[in-house]
Design a protein around this motif. Structure first.
Motif, PDB file in Angstrom:
ATOM      1  N   LEU A 185       0.830  -1.203   0.000  1.00 49.72           N
ATOM      2  CA  LEU A 185       0.000   0.000   0.000  1.00 49.72           C
ATOM      3  C   LEU A 185       0.870   1.261   0.000  1.00 49.72           C
ATOM      4  O   LEU A 185       2.050   1.222   0.340  1.00 49.72           O
ATOM      5  CB  LEU A 185      -0.921  -0.017   1.221  1.00 49.72           C
ATOM      6  N   PRO A 186       0.294   2.427  -0.352  1.00 52.58           N
ATOM      7  CA  PRO A 186       1.080   3.674  -0.462  1.00 52.58           C
ATOM      8  C   PRO A 186       1.700   4.098   0.868  1.00 52.58           C
ATOM      9  O   PRO A 186       1.083   3.979   1.928  1.00 52.58           O
ATOM     10  CB  PRO A 186       0.049   4.689  -0.936  1.00 52.58           C
ATOM     11  N   ASP A 187       2.902   4.638   0.801  1.00 57.92           N
ATOM     12  CA  ASP A 187       3.611   5.094   1.995  1.00 57.92           C
ATOM     13  C   ASP A 187       2.881   6.214   2.727  1.00 57.92           C
ATOM     14  O   ASP A 187       3.026   6.367   3.944  1.00 57.92           O
ATOM     15  CB  ASP A 187       5.024   5.574   1.627  1.00 57.92           C
ATOM     16  N   LEU A 188       2.123   7.012   1.987  1.00 53.70           N
ATOM     17  CA  LEU A 188       1.470   8.173   2.616  1.00 53.70           C
ATOM     18  C   LEU A 188       0.318   7.786   3.527  1.00 53.70           C
ATOM     19  O   LEU A 188      -0.200   8.614   4.287  1.00 53.70           O
ATOM     20  CB  LEU A 188       0.965   9.140   1.544  1.00 53.70           C
ATOM     21  N   LEU A 189      -0.099   6.523   3.481  1.00 49.27           N
ATOM     22  CA  LEU A 189      -1.241   6.074   4.273  1.00 49.27           C
ATOM     23  C   LEU A 189      -0.962   6.251   5.765  1.00 49.27           C
ATOM     24  O   LEU A 189       0.027   5.754   6.289  1.00 49.27           O
ATOM     25  CB  LEU A 189      -1.506   4.600   3.975  1.00 49.27           C
ATOM     26  N   GLN A 190      -1.845   6.972   6.448  1.00 49.90           N
ATOM     27  CA  GLN A 190      -1.713   7.108   7.894  1.00 49.90           C
ATOM     28  C   GLN A 190      -2.136   5.802   8.572  1.00 49.90           C
ATOM     29  O   GLN A 190      -3.039   5.116   8.102  1.00 49.90           O
ATOM     30  CB  GLN A 190      -2.558   8.258   8.421  1.00 49.90           C
TER      31      GLN A 190
END
Length: 459
Positions: A185-190
């Motif tokens: 999943l994307p790194d920006l995901l909190q």
């Protein structure tokens, strides 16, 4: 979108309130049994709690999801993943059972279900996208007890608390695969976890309330250990002892609890005190005079994590405490699924029951006399393995009422923990079992170590 993280420091438990600002619909995720805070937010901000969701069947606190339906009329969303042994029971007919890939819509906020087993077979996470803000990119993920800041959920609780043979190995393998799944999943995901530091649901949880997946990939050990077996070995080693009330929580959160409401608790000094007696005074007041058989757990922020080891869920409870704390006590006990508080004896009326006391000694006195007595270390296994007194018997303080001790009741036994708090609790348990010659070593192992003469080491 409206977002609020709520943290119960007494249980290191996190829940979340999320709402669509356009439609005023709200959802509560992993609600605790006491709903007051969620209701207050809804009333203050003008939202209606129409949904409540849960990431898994919890072991460490009493769920409020069924009360969210009873009291608020919320539609419930629970996992339908995992095996048949861990399916939700006694939930409303309109409950929505979730599978991987399902979507929960809260106005213009969407929550996508990801099956993330490992901590438990049915564990799910919720990936949030704020469609109301025009986003097609997910903002964050509610990970429950799957992924924490700095750690991951332990896989052994089913085996430890329900004797589900083989569950630890199965869970560890599932956790490895779940980590591989979210790594893409994307790194920006909190990352919005279900617990913080102090929770026994993992061994190295961070104190920071949230993180990002990218940060966890760089810093969390679970993304940086070589291979499946290396991951499993690290995950299953050195986990803290799970409190005994965890087995009760798994049962009641699966099957359901009665609706919680405050009640009138009797205040007074009856001739016979019903059920278990907990004395909530400080250890300094307790050791001078107390009722033999009572358990001393000071009423402070750590009350639940200590008392939870000793509560008998089949018996009523009497407490020696300030009656002004009746409401707070009921809520605290309810948060670990206990509703049988019957009597509060005011402290100034309790001395009529006192018939015992115990001795405190300094580390120096202990060191001078320890060869003439037995030594009992009541710390955690990790603390004991990190250093201990020669010939000390080790038994976690929480097991002193339910395990056999290698002492005779007449033996002189010095008892210590790390700093002196848990050994005082242990003294009350030992006295209740008839070990009248138990003695508390003040300030614990830390001070024993400092007091040890270099020429005559105690270790």
């Amino acid at each position: 979108m409206y977002f609020k993280q709520l943290y119960d420091s007494k249980l290191s438990q996190t829940s979340y309130f999320v709402a669509c600002q356009q439609t005023k619909e709200a959802i509560v995720i992993d609600p605790s049994r006491i709903l007051d805070d969620y209701i207050e937010i809804a009333e203050n901000e003008g939202y209606k709690i129409g949904h409540a969701a849960e990431t898994h069947i919890h072991a460490d606190f009493a769920s409020g999801i069924r009360d969210a339906s009873r009291k608020l009329g919320a539609t419930l969303y629970v996992s339908d993943e995992g095996d048949e042994d861990w399916k939700y029971q006694n939930v409303p007919e309109d409950t929505v059972f979730l599978k991987d890939g399902d979507i929960i819509k809260v106005g213009n906020v969407e929550l996508e279900v990801l099956h993330t087993p490992g901590h438990t077979p049915e564990s799910i996470s919720f990936k949030l996208t704020d469609k109301g803000a025009g986003s097609e990119v997910p903002m964050g993920m509610f990970t429950g007890d799957f992924l924490f800041v700095g750690d991951v959920g332990r896989p052994d609780l089913l085996e430890e608390t329900t004797n589900a043979e083989g569950a630890t190995e199965d869970g560890a393998n599932q956790m490895f695969e779940s980590i591989q799944k979210v790594e893409a999943l994307p790194d920006l995901l909190q990352i919005w976890p279900g617990h913080g530091a102090g929770s026994p649901c993992g061994k190295s949880l961070g104190a920071v309330p949230l993180s990002t997946l990218g940060y966890e990939k760089a810093n969390n050990w679970v993304f940086n250990v070589a291979g499946r077996q290396g991951f499993i070995d690290e995950l299953t080693s050195d986990q803290p002892e799970p409190p005994s009330y965890f087995s009760q929580m798994k049962k009641v959160n699966k099957e359901g609890l009665p609706e919680f409401n405050l009640k009138e608790v009797s205040i007074g000094a009856p001739h016979v005190l019903p059920g278990q007696v907990f004395d909530l005074r400080t250890k300094e007041a307790f050791n001078k005079a107390f009722m033999k058989g009572s358990l001393n757990v000071h009423y402070n922020k750590k009350f639940l994590q200590f008392a939870g080891w000793y509560i008998d869920y089949n018996r009523p409870m009497t407490v020696i405490a300030d009656p002004v704390n009746s409401e707070a006590l009921q809520k605290d006990l309810a948060s670990i699924g206990y509703d049988k508080l019957e009597v509060i004896v005011p402290v100034d009326k309790a001395d009529q029951y006192f018939d015992d006391s115990y001795e405190n000694v300094s580390p120096e006195t202990f060191l001078a006399d320890r060869k003439n007595a037995k030594v009992l270390d009541v710390r955690t296994t990790a603390e004991y393995n990190d250093g201990n007194v020669d010939d000390a018997v080790h038994m976690h303080y929480g097991h002193l009422l339910d395990k056999e001790l290698p002492f005779n009741e007449e033996d002189k036994v010095y008892v210590h923990c790390q700093s002196g708090v848990r050994s005082a609790i242990a003294l009350s348990a030992l006295k209740a079992r008839g070990y009248d010659n138990a003695i508390n070593v003040e300030k614990g192992y830390i001070s024993i170590k400092k007091a040890s003469a270099p020429s005559e080491p105690a270790f």
